[in-house]
Design a protein around this motif. Structure first.
Motif, PDB file in Angstrom:
ATOM      1  N   VAL A  24       0.841  -1.199   0.000  1.00  0.00           N
ATOM      2  CA  VAL A  24       0.000   0.000   0.000  1.00  0.00           C
ATOM      3  C   VAL A  24       0.876   1.249   0.000  1.00  0.00           C
ATOM      4  N   TRP A  25       1.852   1.304   0.900  1.00  0.00           N
ATOM      5  CA  TRP A  25       2.705   2.490   0.998  1.00  0.00           C
ATOM      6  C   TRP A  25       3.506   2.709  -0.279  1.00  0.00           C
ATOM      7  N   THR A  26       3.905   1.627  -0.935  1.00  0.00           N
ATOM      8  CA  THR A  26       4.602   1.757  -2.224  1.00  0.00           C
ATOM      9  C   THR A  26       3.668   2.359  -3.270  1.00  0.00           C
ATOM     10  N   GLU A  27       2.418   1.913  -3.286  1.00  0.00           N
ATOM     11  CA  GLU A  27       1.435   2.480  -4.226  1.00  0.00           C
ATOM     12  C   GLU A  27       1.217   3.968  -3.971  1.00  0.00           C
ATOM     13  N   LEU A  28       1.223   4.367  -2.715  1.00  0.00           N
ATOM     14  CA  LEU A  28       1.038   5.782  -2.395  1.00  0.00           C
ATOM     15  C   LEU A  28       2.156   6.625  -3.008  1.00  0.00           C
ATOM     16  N   THR A  29       3.378   6.115  -2.939  1.00  0.00           N
ATOM     17  CA  THR A  29       4.502   6.886  -3.480  1.00  0.00           C
ATOM     18  C   THR A  29       4.455   6.983  -5.004  1.00  0.00           C
ATOM     19  N   ALA A  30       3.628   6.156  -5.637  1.00  0.00           N
ATOM     20  CA  ALA A  30       3.503   6.192  -7.102  1.00  0.00           C
ATOM     21  C   ALA A  30       2.469   7.215  -7.581  1.00  0.00           C
ATOM     22  N   ASP A  65      -9.817   3.302  -6.017  1.00  0.00           N
ATOM     23  CA  ASP A  65      -8.741   3.241  -7.012  1.00  0.00           C
ATOM     24  C   ASP A  65      -7.495   2.585  -6.418  1.00  0.00           C
ATOM     25  N   LEU A  66      -7.187   2.938  -5.169  1.00  0.00           N
ATOM     26  CA  LEU A  66      -6.035   2.348  -4.500  1.00  0.00           C
ATOM     27  C   LEU A  66      -6.203   0.841  -4.372  1.00  0.00           C
ATOM     28  N   ALA A  67      -7.381   0.409  -3.947  1.00  0.00           N
ATOM     29  CA  ALA A  67      -7.643  -1.028  -3.812  1.00  0.00           C
ATOM     30  C   ALA A  67      -7.507  -1.728  -5.161  1.00  0.00           C
ATOM     31  N   ARG A  68      -7.995  -1.103  -6.211  1.00  0.00           N
ATOM     32  CA  ARG A  68      -7.867  -1.691  -7.550  1.00  0.00           C
ATOM     33  C   ARG A  68      -6.402  -1.802  -7.965  1.00  0.00           C
ATOM     34  N   LYS A  69      -5.613  -0.777  -7.665  1.00  0.00           N
ATOM     35  CA  LYS A  69      -4.181  -0.822  -7.985  1.00  0.00           C
ATOM     36  C   LYS A  69      -3.483  -1.953  -7.220  1.00  0.00           C
ATOM     37  N   LEU A  70      -4.030  -2.290  -6.063  1.00  0.00           N
ATOM     38  CA  LEU A  70      -3.490  -3.388  -5.267  1.00  0.00           C
ATOM     39  C   LEU A  70      -3.959  -4.743  -5.787  1.00  0.00           C
ATOM     40  N   GLY A  71      -4.881  -4.715  -6.758  1.00  0.00           N
ATOM     41  CA  GLY A  71      -5.310  -5.950  -7.401  1.00  0.00           C
ATOM     42  C   GLY A  71      -6.632  -6.522  -6.940  1.00  0.00           C
ATOM     43  N   ARG A  94     -11.160  -1.489   2.487  1.00  0.00           N
ATOM     44  CA  ARG A  94     -11.085  -1.126   3.913  1.00  0.00           C
ATOM     45  C   ARG A  94      -9.682  -1.347   4.471  1.00  0.00           C
ATOM     46  N   ALA A  95      -9.074  -2.455   4.103  1.00  0.00           N
ATOM     47  CA  ALA A  95      -7.710  -2.744   4.566  1.00  0.00           C
ATOM     48  C   ALA A  95      -6.730  -1.705   4.014  1.00  0.00           C
ATOM     49  N   ALA A  96      -6.939  -1.302   2.767  1.00  0.00           N
ATOM     50  CA  ALA A  96      -6.074  -0.285   2.169  1.00  0.00           C
ATOM     51  C   ALA A  96      -6.265   1.062   2.878  1.00  0.00           C
ATOM     52  N   ALA A  97      -7.510   1.393   3.189  1.00  0.00           N
ATOM     53  CA  ALA A  97      -7.787   2.649   3.891  1.00  0.00           C
ATOM     54  C   ALA A  97      -7.182   2.636   5.295  1.00  0.00           C
ATOM     55  N   THR A  98      -7.301   1.516   5.985  1.00  0.00           N
ATOM     56  CA  THR A  98      -6.713   1.395   7.320  1.00  0.00           C
ATOM     57  C   THR A  98      -5.202   1.551   7.260  1.00  0.00           C
ATOM     58  N   THR A  99      -4.579   0.901   6.279  1.00  0.00           N
ATOM     59  CA  THR A  99      -3.128   0.999   6.111  1.00  0.00           C
ATOM     60  C   THR A  99      -2.722   2.424   5.756  1.00  0.00           C
ATOM     61  N   ASN A 100      -3.492   3.074   4.910  1.00  0.00           N
ATOM     62  CA  ASN A 100      -3.222   4.465   4.557  1.00  0.00           C
ATOM     63  C   ASN A 100      -3.188   5.315   5.826  1.00  0.00           C
ATOM     64  N   GLY A 101      -4.113   5.053   6.730  1.00  0.00           N
ATOM     65  CA  GLY A 101      -4.177   5.789   7.985  1.00  0.00           C
ATOM     66  C   GLY A 101      -3.037   5.486   8.942  1.00  0.00           C
ATOM     67  N   LYS A 102      -2.355   4.382   8.729  1.00  0.00           N
ATOM     68  CA  LYS A 102      -1.229   4.004   9.594  1.00  0.00           C
ATOM     69  C   LYS A 102       0.114   4.504   9.062  1.00  0.00           C
ATOM     70  N   ASN A 103       0.091   5.178   7.949  1.00  0.00           N
ATOM     71  CA  ASN A 103       1.327   5.725   7.382  1.00  0.00           C
ATOM     72  C   ASN A 103       1.974   6.674   8.384  1.00  0.00           C
TER      73      ASN A 103
END
Length: 163
Positions: free
Chosen positions: A79-85, A96-102, A108-117
């Protein structure tokens, strides 16, 4: 571990680093503020990070060239790697982030991880917005997220207001 503080236009940032990577950039709340700002001996990496943040806020830096690392699961790292892209001045939705993750189901997991950055601005979690294009979720406050997005949009495209 080494720490220093930088007075940004959005408040004081605490920068934490090892000898080899930036570990955290955190917007300090009042209760987290040091009693005094005595001049700290900056390591070369803390100095470089501060200089790049200054460049970002002055509108002359769009890409950070710093080694960063934060502890996390393989999914969180992805997730954090996708954010830097996400390009400077652009936003994507949590979907969109979840889709980029496949997998759109990991929204929800992507959003939670985004919040833990823990590396604000450099790992640009502020560039994630709601699917309805609304400002949602930012640990440092929605007002800071809005400011960061407007700052980037203005620098990238000459646009004055996003939201």
């Amino acid at each position: 571990m080494y720490s220093s503080y930088y007075q940004s236009p959005l408040g004081i940032l605490r920068i934490t680093a090892t000898d080899t990577y930036i570990k955290e950039i955190h917007f300090c709340r009042d209760e987290e503020m040091p009693a005094s700002f005595e001049p700290a001996t900056l390591t070369p990496l803390l100095q470089l990070c501060t200089e790049q943040l200054i460049g970002y806020f002055q509108g002359v830096r769009r890409i950070f060239e710093l080694p960063v690392h934060q502890e996390g699961t393989p999914f969180q790292q992805k997730v954090w790697t996708e954010l830097t892209a996400i390009p400077f001045g652009k936003t994507i939705s949590y979907l969109d982030l979840a889709r980029k993750l496949g997998d759109p189901k990991v929204i929800r997991a992507a959003a939670t991880t985004n919040g833990k950055n823990k590396i604000a601005i450099i790992v640009p979690c502020h560039r994630i917005i709601g699917s309805n294009r609304e400002m949602v979720g930012y640990a440092a406050g929605i007002w800071r997220k809005k400011w960061l997005l407007q700052h980037e949009l203005k620098i990238a495209h000459g646009v004055q207001t996003l939201f």
